[in-house]
Enzyme design. Structure first.
Site, PDB file in Angstrom:
ATOM      1  N   ARG A 238       0.842  -1.198   0.000  1.00 10.31           N
ATOM      2  CA  ARG A 238       0.000   0.000   0.000  1.00 10.31           C
ATOM      3  C   ARG A 238       0.873   1.242   0.000  1.00 10.31           C
ATOM      4  O   ARG A 238       1.850   1.307   0.751  1.00 10.31           O
ATOM      5  CB  ARG A 238      -0.913   0.010   1.231  1.00 10.31           C
ATOM      6  N   GLU A 267      -2.237   7.762  -8.043  1.00  8.42           N
ATOM      7  CA  GLU A 267      -2.254   6.827  -9.169  1.00  8.42           C
ATOM      8  C   GLU A 267      -3.234   7.276 -10.247  1.00  8.42           C
ATOM      9  O   GLU A 267      -3.646   6.488 -11.080  1.00  8.42           O
ATOM     10  CB  GLU A 267      -2.608   5.423  -8.679  1.00  8.42           C
ATOM     11  N   HIS A 289       0.617  -0.672 -10.524  1.00  8.29           N
ATOM     12  CA  HIS A 289      -0.296  -1.474  -9.704  1.00  8.29           C
ATOM     13  C   HIS A 289      -0.623  -2.784 -10.427  1.00  8.29           C
ATOM     14  O   HIS A 289      -1.780  -3.181 -10.571  1.00  8.29           O
ATOM     15  CB  HIS A 289      -1.579  -0.701  -9.399  1.00  8.29           C
TER      16      HIS A 289
END
Length: 332
Positions: A238, A267, A289
């Site tokens: 995370r 992001e 990701h």
């Protein structure tokens, strides 16, 4: 109790971008069971989803939020099958109040993320990306590296992914340190890991890989002040675990050797992270990701979600139910 068996055509809302995109025809299984699939945006924008939720019997949900407002828009909804392991974005209490079951797919992407963590460690240690850029530009400069087997690796968080990283690193011969208050020392010893607290791990590790749950900041300026010079830090968990401004400062000061991550606090493509500064390009490495994006992980996440949905449509209790956290004693 499981929900009643569906009496009319079931509608399955899918908001996971990668659903049924692996080797398994999971969409075909859903339609073969008599259900209709409708797709919605992965960010779960409520106004876009509202007409789709109005008729949904089941929801194969991606990483977007599932709020009380979403659930109120879905009067016939019986199950939210979270496509992945994390359920932090799902209002579990609101689902329970409305009789909506919530499931997830634990372990489905653990191997994929563990693979990526080790790949990032090796790429950072061996300057893979700067080396590629240099060769393409006609430069053959070499920065002398270190071998992974001669380095101590600290793993923060020893759930399925952290243990998978430990198993993979065992083949390199790296001494392993582990920090996880929920894992008994005897279990760590069985895994070949020396249990330590976070400060000790910071002081003794040459490489640190983050796999902790939650959003508490673990790597901050105080952590970085006590690390070994040239530490390689990897984060496939995370973004919130890391103070990105402190990491950028440590990279510029030479206290931190490299930072490689599959997650960033920003992001959305706005490049707001201080770690994306041009002067840090040769010390940082990012993937989009992508930890769970393997054919095998996509199939396993989809398999778990479909099994849960089909069980509910048959009136059976689905596997991998996620319960809301118990209220503290004394609460109403």
């Amino acid at each position: 109790m499981p929900p009643a068996t569906t009496t009319g055509p079931a509608v399955v809302l899918v908001t996971s971008r990668s659903f049924s995109s692996g080797d398994l025809d999971l969409a075909g299984e859903v339609t073969a069971a008599g259900a209709t699939i409708v797709t919605g945006p992965s960010d779960h924008d409520l106004e876009t989803l509202r007409p789709l939720l109005a008729t949904a019997t089941a929801w194969i949900a991606g990483t977007g939020p599932v709020t009380a407002a979403h659930l109120d828009a879905a009067p016939d909804l019986r199950v939210v099958a979270r496509y992945g392991v994390g359920t932090e974005a799902v209002d579990l209490a609101a689902a329970a109040e409305r009789g909506v079951l919530v499931t997830n797919t634990p372990g489905a992407n653990s191997g994929a993320v563990a693979d990526l963590a080790v790949a990032l460690v090796l790429a950072a240690l061996r300057d893979v990306v700067p080396g590629d850029r240099g060769v393409r530009a006609g430069r053959w400069d070499v920065r002398r590296a270190r071998e992974l087997g001669g380095l101590t690796v600290g793993i923060v968080g020893l759930g399925r992914i952290g243990r998978g990283v430990a198993a993979r690193l065992a083949g390199f011969g790296s001494p392993l340190l582990g920090c996880d208050p929920w894992v008994p020392p005897a279990e760590l010893e069985r895994l070949g890991i020396e249990g330590v607290d976070l400060d000790d791990l910071a002081r003794r590790s040459d490489v640190v890989s983050l796999h902790a749950p939650g959003d508490a900041v673990l790597v901050d300026a105080a952590f970085l002040e006590i690390t070994r010079p040239g530490l390689v830090l990897v984060n496939t968990a995370r973004a919130a675990l890391v103070d990105e401004a402190a990491v950028a400062d440590a990279l510029r000061a030479g206290r931190l050797g490299a930072y490689a991550s599959d997650v960033l606090a920003s992001e959305a493509g706005d490049h707001a992270s201080p770690l994306l500064a041009e002067d840090l390009a040769d010390q940082t490495l990012f993937t989009p990701h992508a930890g769970a994006q393997t054919v095998e992980a996509v199939d396993q996440m989809g398999r778990g979600a479909v099994d849960a949905v089909l069980a509910c449509l048959r009136g059976e209790q689905p596997p991998n139910l996620v319960r809301p956290p118990a209220a503290p004693e004394g609460d109403a």
